[in-house]
Design an enzyme around this catalytic site. Structure first.
Site, short mmCIF file in Angstrom:
data_model
loop_
_atom_site.label_atom_id
_atom_site.label_comp_id
_atom_site.label_asym_id
_atom_site.label_seq_id
_atom_site.Cartn_x
_atom_site.Cartn_y
_atom_site.Cartn_z
N ASP A 89 10.62 121.46 90.04
CA ASP A 89 10.20 122.21 88.86
C ASP A 89 11.45 122.85 88.26
O ASP A 89 11.94 123.87 88.75
CB ASP A 89 9.18 123.29 89.24
CG ASP A 89 7.83 122.71 89.67
OD1 ASP A 89 7.81 121.57 90.19
OD2 ASP A 89 6.81 123.40 89.50
N LYS A 153 5.76 122.09 81.97
CA LYS A 153 5.12 123.23 82.64
C LYS A 153 5.26 124.48 81.77
O LYS A 153 6.31 124.72 81.17
CB LYS A 153 5.78 123.42 84.01
CG LYS A 153 5.30 124.60 84.82
CD LYS A 153 6.01 124.61 86.18
CE LYS A 153 5.78 125.91 86.94
NZ LYS A 153 6.48 125.93 88.24
N LYS A 182 1.54 121.20 83.61
CA LYS A 182 1.29 122.17 84.67
C LYS A 182 1.23 123.55 84.05
O LYS A 182 2.16 123.98 83.36
CB LYS A 182 2.40 122.11 85.73
CG LYS A 182 2.21 123.17 86.84
CD LYS A 182 3.26 123.04 87.93
CE LYS A 182 3.19 124.21 88.92
NZ LYS A 182 4.18 124.10 90.00
#
Length: 217
Positions: A89, A153, A182
């Protein structure tokens, strides 16, 4: 809907202890969460805790502000891959986005992606949607779609505003179907998680995952 398979069970506090890590991983295995998301130094240990289960190990790159140099993010990525992280991430360079330096943003993802693809890892790019203008979010979606990231995300959870239904819906509208979303940052209830999933999120990052699952019953 198997809510548990949407969840990245997360602990990223700088005060995280080994006991916290073990508890997180054991809960993730118990509930069969999609992944645990842990600080980079804990990746190797998290891998041993989750073992051969279906729960993946994710970690963060350039966290939480995203303004570390491209070379630093590459080094962090390499080390995380050596430690056998499954998913990375990465915080985008928010400074570059806010200052309209799209050339830098593109250079960053263009440098990272070959490494990710060569090692067959999953990359989620964190854009901190809560502090971006709508047009900046749209531009991010277009740019990251061009490079074929796996997820965009919403948030790190460290900005003043986390995930929102509006941001997820906007991202879904401007991302191709093959790129997932996400949602993370401030997700503490089953109702909110459900709203985000309805808006288009396919992964939920949360530290309150167990409580969310209890509410879902």
């Amino acid at each position: 809907m198997k809510l548990n398979r949407y969840i990245d069970h997360t602990v990223l506090k700088p005060t995280t202890t080994l006991e916290d890590l073990k508890k997180l991983c054991m809960e993730a295995v118990e509930y069969d969460f999609a992944a645990v998301c842990v600080p980079p130094p804990f990746v190797k240990l998290a891998k041993t805790f989750v073992g051969n289960t279906s729960t993946k190990v994710a970690t963060v790159i350039g966290f939480p502000f995203g303004y570390s140099a491209i070379e630093a993010k590459v080094a962090e990525s390499v080390l995380s891959i050596i430690d056998e992280a499954d998913e990375l991430d990465m915080v985008a360079n928010i400074l570059a986005i806010r200052n309209g330096d799209w050339g830098y943003v593109e250079k960053e993802i263009g440098t990272i992606m070959p490494l990710i693809r060569n090692k067959q890892k999953v990359i989620k790019v964190i854009i901190e949607s809560g502090i971006l203008l709508e047009e900046e979010i749209i531009k991010c979606c277009e740019l990251y779609a061009k490079y074929g990231v796996d997820f965009v995300k919403t948030s790190t959870g460290y900005a003043e505003k986390g995930a929102s239904v509006e941001a997820v819906a906007l991202m879904r509208k401007h991302l191709p179907a093959n790129i997932q979303i996400k949602a993370s940052g401030g997700i503490r209830t089953f109702a909110f998680a459900q709203e985000l999933i309805t808006a288009g999120a396919t992964r939920i990052g949360a530290s309150a995952s167990v409580e969310i699952m209890k509410q879902a019953l």
